[in-house]
Motif scaffolding. Structure first.
Motif, PDB file in Angstrom:
ATOM      1  N   GLY A   1       0.645  -1.201  -0.024  1.00  0.00           N
ATOM      2  CA  GLY A   1      -0.074  -0.010   0.025  1.00  0.00           C
ATOM      3  C   GLY A   1       0.814   1.276   0.024  1.00  0.00           C
ATOM      4  O   GLY A   1       0.258   2.296  -0.058  1.00  0.00           O
ATOM      5  N   THR A   2       2.231   1.118   0.014  1.00  0.00           N
ATOM      6  CA  THR A   2       2.988   2.381   0.038  1.00  0.00           C
ATOM      7  C   THR A   2       2.794   3.046  -1.249  1.00  0.00           C
ATOM      8  O   THR A   2       3.066   2.407  -2.287  1.00  0.00           O
ATOM      9  N   LEU A   3       2.735   4.272  -1.349  1.00  0.00           N
ATOM     10  CA  LEU A   3       2.446   5.126  -2.694  1.00  0.00           C
ATOM     11  C   LEU A   3       3.937   5.548  -2.952  1.00  0.00           C
ATOM     12  O   LEU A   3       4.728   5.987  -2.154  1.00  0.00           O
ATOM     13  N   VAL A   4       4.194   5.527  -4.489  1.00  0.00           N
ATOM     14  CA  VAL A   4       5.572   5.704  -4.906  1.00  0.00           C
ATOM     15  C   VAL A   4       5.082   6.763  -5.928  1.00  0.00           C
ATOM     16  O   VAL A   4       4.126   6.270  -6.866  1.00  0.00           O
ATOM     17  N   LYS A   5       5.647   7.995  -5.903  1.00  0.00           N
ATOM     18  CA  LYS A   5       5.246   8.720  -6.861  1.00  0.00           C
ATOM     19  C   LYS A   5       6.633   9.084  -7.774  1.00  0.00           C
ATOM     20  O   LYS A   5       7.550   9.151  -7.504  1.00  0.00           O
ATOM     21  N   GLY A   6       6.138   9.653  -8.890  1.00  0.00           N
ATOM     22  CA  GLY A   6       7.154  10.028 -10.016  1.00  0.00           C
ATOM     23  C   GLY A   6       8.223   9.020 -10.578  1.00  0.00           C
ATOM     24  O   GLY A   6       9.137   9.098 -10.395  1.00  0.00           O
ATOM     25  N   ILE A   7       7.450   7.881 -10.908  1.00  0.00           N
ATOM     26  CA  ILE A   7       8.646   6.793 -11.316  1.00  0.00           C
ATOM     27  C   ILE A   7       9.015   7.090 -12.681  1.00  0.00           C
ATOM     28  O   ILE A   7       8.734   8.015 -13.237  1.00  0.00           O
ATOM     29  N   ARG A   8      10.200   6.456 -13.156  1.00  0.00           N
ATOM     30  CA  ARG A   8      10.740   6.704 -14.102  1.00  0.00           C
ATOM     31  C   ARG A   8      11.184   5.264 -14.822  1.00  0.00           C
ATOM     32  O   ARG A   8      11.547   4.225 -14.132  1.00  0.00           O
ATOM     33  N   LEU A   9      10.663   5.119 -16.160  1.00  0.00           N
ATOM     34  CA  LEU A   9      10.733   3.883 -16.836  1.00  0.00           C
ATOM     35  C   LEU A   9      12.519   3.646 -17.018  1.00  0.00           C
ATOM     36  O   LEU A   9      13.294   4.662 -17.352  1.00  0.00           O
ATOM     37  N   THR A  10      12.689   2.467 -17.094  1.00  0.00           N
ATOM     38  CA  THR A  10      14.023   1.980 -17.566  1.00  0.00           C
ATOM     39  C   THR A  10      14.185   1.301 -18.914  1.00  0.00           C
ATOM     40  O   THR A  10      13.095   1.158 -19.172  1.00  0.00           O
ATOM     41  N   SER A  11      15.385   0.889 -19.275  1.00  0.00           N
ATOM     42  CA  SER A  11      15.346   0.286 -20.727  1.00  0.00           C
ATOM     43  C   SER A  11      15.041  -1.335 -20.114  1.00  0.00           C
ATOM     44  O   SER A  11      14.723  -1.781 -21.290  1.00  0.00           O
ATOM     45  N   ASN A  12      14.953  -1.682 -19.083  1.00  0.00           N
ATOM     46  CA  ASN A  12      14.500  -3.050 -18.746  1.00  0.00           C
ATOM     47  C   ASN A  12      12.958  -3.206 -18.657  1.00  0.00           C
ATOM     48  O   ASN A  12      12.245  -2.234 -17.802  1.00  0.00           O
ATOM     49  N   LEU A  13      12.182  -3.688 -19.463  1.00  0.00           N
ATOM     50  CA  LEU A  13      10.798  -3.914 -19.514  1.00  0.00           C
ATOM     51  C   LEU A  13      10.248  -3.999 -18.141  1.00  0.00           C
ATOM     52  O   LEU A  13       9.255  -3.491 -17.892  1.00  0.00           O
ATOM     53  N   GLY A  14      10.748  -4.904 -17.238  1.00  0.00           N
ATOM     54  CA  GLY A  14      10.322  -5.418 -16.108  1.00  0.00           C
ATOM     55  C   GLY A  14      10.599  -4.621 -14.718  1.00  0.00           C
ATOM     56  O   GLY A  14      10.372  -4.866 -13.660  1.00  0.00           O
ATOM     57  N   GLU A  15      11.171  -3.316 -15.119  1.00  0.00           N
ATOM     58  CA  GLU A  15      11.593  -2.548 -13.874  1.00  0.00           C
ATOM     59  C   GLU A  15      11.598  -0.996 -14.120  1.00  0.00           C
ATOM     60  O   GLU A  15      11.540  -0.743 -15.018  1.00  0.00           O
ATOM     61  N   ILE A  16      11.207  -0.543 -12.863  1.00  0.00           N
ATOM     62  CA  ILE A  16      11.049   0.994 -12.941  1.00  0.00           C
ATOM     63  C   ILE A  16      11.968   1.518 -11.787  1.00  0.00           C
ATOM     64  O   ILE A  16      12.257   0.880 -10.799  1.00  0.00           O
ATOM     65  N   GLU A  17      12.452   2.772 -11.985  1.00  0.00           N
ATOM     66  CA  GLU A  17      13.348   3.559 -10.972  1.00  0.00           C
ATOM     67  C   GLU A  17      12.337   4.461 -10.208  1.00  0.00           C
ATOM     68  O   GLU A  17      11.351   4.870 -10.868  1.00  0.00           O
ATOM     69  N   CYS A  18      12.494   4.584  -8.837  1.00  0.00           N
ATOM     70  CA  CYS A  18      11.572   5.564  -7.980  1.00  0.00           C
ATOM     71  C   CYS A  18      12.316   5.998  -6.617  1.00  0.00           C
ATOM     72  O   CYS A  18      13.396   5.342  -6.401  1.00  0.00           O
ATOM     73  N   ASN A  19      11.677   6.777  -5.953  1.00  0.00           N
ATOM     74  CA  ASN A  19      12.181   7.116  -4.675  1.00  0.00           C
ATOM     75  C   ASN A  19      10.910   6.877  -3.691  1.00  0.00           C
ATOM     76  O   ASN A  19       9.939   7.210  -4.281  1.00  0.00           O
ATOM     77  N   THR A  20      11.092   6.388  -2.663  1.00  0.00           N
ATOM     78  CA  THR A  20      10.214   6.522  -1.494  1.00  0.00           C
ATOM     79  C   THR A  20      10.743   7.472  -0.284  1.00  0.00           C
ATOM     80  O   THR A  20      11.939   8.012  -0.426  1.00  0.00           O
ATOM     81  N   LYS A  21       9.850   7.829   0.432  1.00  0.00           N
ATOM     82  CA  LYS A  21      10.247   8.468   2.020  1.00  0.00           C
ATOM     83  C   LYS A  21      11.494   7.839   2.597  1.00  0.00           C
ATOM     84  O   LYS A  21      12.509   8.333   3.058  1.00  0.00           O
ATOM     85  N   GLN A  22      11.594   6.330   2.718  1.00  0.00           N
ATOM     86  CA  GLN A  22      12.471   5.444   3.291  1.00  0.00           C
ATOM     87  C   GLN A  22      13.695   5.416   2.362  1.00  0.00           C
ATOM     88  O   GLN A  22      14.761   5.377   2.777  1.00  0.00           O
ATOM     89  N   VAL A  23      13.494   5.028   1.213  1.00  0.00           N
ATOM     90  CA  VAL A  23      14.786   4.751   0.106  1.00  0.00           C
ATOM     91  C   VAL A  23      14.789   5.431  -0.729  1.00  0.00           C
ATOM     92  O   VAL A  23      13.733   5.725  -1.908  1.00  0.00           O
TER      93      VAL A  23
END
Length: 74
Positions: free
Chosen positions: A39-61
């Motif tokens: 249920g953790t909300l992750v805002k402002g994702i970035r797509l990567t060149s790998n189809l199965g992965e995204i980059e993001c930031n959370t409050k903790q990490v």
């Protein structure tokens, strides 16, 4: 073109840079003692060149890479 790659979340919804996501499973973060809860909300994702992965930031990490099978559109 490489820009025609379609990345989808666990429900099959198409993802775009800047989308907000919700985790569908508790995830332990490698290299830290943190656990991201379901249920953790992750805002402002970035797509990567790998189809199965995204980059993001959370409050903790910061600089987190998540597999798309563990997220859904918020």
């Amino acid at each position: 073109m490489a820009d025609d790659i379609i990345v989808k979340d666990s429900n099959g919804s198409q993802l775009h840079d800047g989308d907000s996501m919700t985790l569908i499973k508790d995830l332990k973060v490698k290299g830290t003692s943190e656990t991201l809860k379901r249920g953790t909300l992750v805002k402002g994702i970035r797509l990567t060149s790998n189809l199965g992965e995204i980059e993001c930031n959370t409050k903790q990490v910061k600089g987190l890479v998540l597999k798309t099978e563990f997220i859904k559109k918020a």
